[in-house]
Write an enzyme that holds these catalytic residues in place. Structure first.
Site, short mmCIF file in Angstrom:
data_model
loop_
_atom_site.label_atom_id
_atom_site.label_comp_id
_atom_site.label_asym_id
_atom_site.label_seq_id
_atom_site.Cartn_x
_atom_site.Cartn_y
_atom_site.Cartn_z
N ASP A 254 102.19 58.49 39.46
CA ASP A 254 101.97 58.53 40.89
C ASP A 254 102.52 57.27 41.52
OD1 ASP A 254 100.02 58.13 43.49
OD2 ASP A 254 100.31 60.24 42.97
N TYR B 7 100.39 53.85 52.95
CA TYR B 7 99.08 54.16 52.35
C TYR B 7 98.17 52.92 52.33
CZ TYR B 7 100.82 58.69 50.80
OH TYR B 7 101.32 59.96 50.77
N ARG C 192 100.90 70.99 39.65
CA ARG C 192 99.77 71.81 40.08
C ARG C 192 100.04 73.30 40.20
NH1 ARG C 192 100.26 68.97 46.02
NH2 ARG C 192 102.43 69.52 46.27
N ARG D 102 108.01 67.20 41.68
CA ARG D 102 106.65 67.63 41.33
C ARG D 102 106.64 68.79 40.33
NH1 ARG D 102 102.43 66.82 46.27
NH2 ARG D 102 102.26 64.58 45.99
N ARG E 96 93.92 69.32 34.13
CA ARG E 96 93.31 68.78 35.35
C ARG E 96 91.80 69.04 35.38
NH1 ARG E 96 94.91 71.89 40.58
NH2 ARG E 96 93.41 73.31 39.61
#
Length: 343
Positions: A75, A152, A30, A26, A39
């Site tokens: 993703d 998921y 973020r 990652r 973003r």
């Protein structure tokens, strides 16, 4: 064209290196202010689907810190999207699948797509990223493991237990295995297309493998990961990262994978022992430890390298970097590896 800094690829081959390579799961994301600026303008899947944005996000951490490998911004849930399953990314919630697959009828409606059509935007992002990287460092492509994707797709959202996913597998194993095989076939085609588009290595993230017992792990996760490794290992090095899957390191080491990721709950000594001591390992710094002072981080990273050994080792976190990590602390982690000298 040969890659100027091929330290990461040499470590995956098990060659002797002057220091281990470093990247962070990652890393394109973020915790970076330049990422947050993008973003704030574009929603999540727009960033994934726009090659200029995905490539820019991929190289942001490289510009700032100079890691030894880049990982494509994308993703794992682009796979179910391509398979005719709706996936939304809700702010402050995470992935949300409004129509989870819960029965045979649902499985029958899931398609194995033409990845070169449905996921062409990923291939374009790879090409754009390769241009920006200019052969300086390798580019990693990735996918979720079939089991993690199933979690998921059946649960419909993130979960601490994935109880619905497990219930589906244990009460309806025929449908579960059909779904897992469809995901596997799509993933193999997807990763092969990524290699053709220019990625230098691939990583399979089995984020929820540790939810399963060792016996169930073999049945519902690892046999499908093995298919992916078998299909790809002659085309590119394959890294397998199973979070909480220390119990499978022995089998993983015999799988043909180039390297195995290790989370922070498994010590270097145990990871070397369980994996047989001959395969390249990657990990396993606790991401929350990046909240320690920079001097402590540097000391701990040096100790971690000493414990794993500098060869057959890729320095990384034991899971993805947290959003609240200070920039100087991320820098301390990378710098500690670059400054490493064997005593």
């Amino acid at each position: 064209m040969s890659i100027k800094n091929d330290l990461f690829l040499r470590a995956l081959k098990g060659e002797t290196v002057e220091r281990p390579p470093v990247w962070m799961m990652r890393q394109a994301g973020r915790y970076l202010p330049e990422f947050m600026a993008i973003r704030d303008k574009y929603d999540f899947f727009t960033r994934c689907r726009t090659p200029e944005l995905a490539s820019e996000i991929t190289v942001q951490p490289i510009r700032r810190y100079g890691m030894d490998a880049a990982i494509l911004f994308s993703d794992i849930l682009v796979i179910p999207q391509a398979m005719n399953i709706e996936v939304q990314m809700k702010p402050n919630f995470g992935p949300y699948l409004p129509n989870p697959v819960t029965d045979q009828k649902g499985v029958d409606q899931v398609i194995v797509p033409d990845v070169n059509v449905e996921l062409d935007y990923v291939m374009q992002a790879i090409k754009a990223t390769k241009e920006l990287l200019n052969n300086d460092i390798p580019l990693i492509g990735f996918a979720g493991s079939p089991w993690t994707i199933l979690c998921y797709v059946v649960q419909g959202q993130g979960s601490k237990t994935f109880d619905k996913a497990k219930e589906f597998c244990f009460t309806n194993p025929v449908a579960a295995h059909q779904l897992l095989q469809k995901i596997t076939d799509t993933t193999i085609a997807y990763l092969k297309a990524k290699v053709n588009a220019g990625v230098d290595a691939v990583q399979v993230f089995d984020s929820w493998g540790g939810m399963l017992s060792p016996v169930d792990y073999q049945e519902f996760s690892f046999q499908y990961i093995q298919q992916i490794i078998d299909a790809l290992k002659d085309e590119a090095p394959v890294i397998v990262f199973g979070k909480g899957c220390w119990f499978a390191l022995g089998d993983m080491a015999k799988s043909g994978a180039a390297a195995l990721g290790v989370d922070w709950t498994c010590s270097a000594r145990n990871a070397r022992y369980l994996s047989g001591g001959n395969i390249t390992l990657q990990g396993n710094f606790d991401p929350a430890r990046l909240l320690s002072p920079p001097a402590v981080i540097k000391k701990m990273v040096t100790q971690m390298i000493n414990e794993f050994g500098k060869d057959k080792y890729v320095v990384n976190l034991g899971h993805g970097i947290l959003p609240n990590v200070p920039l100087d602390n991320a820098k301390a982690f990378i710098d500690a590896v670059k400054e490493y000298r064997q005593n």
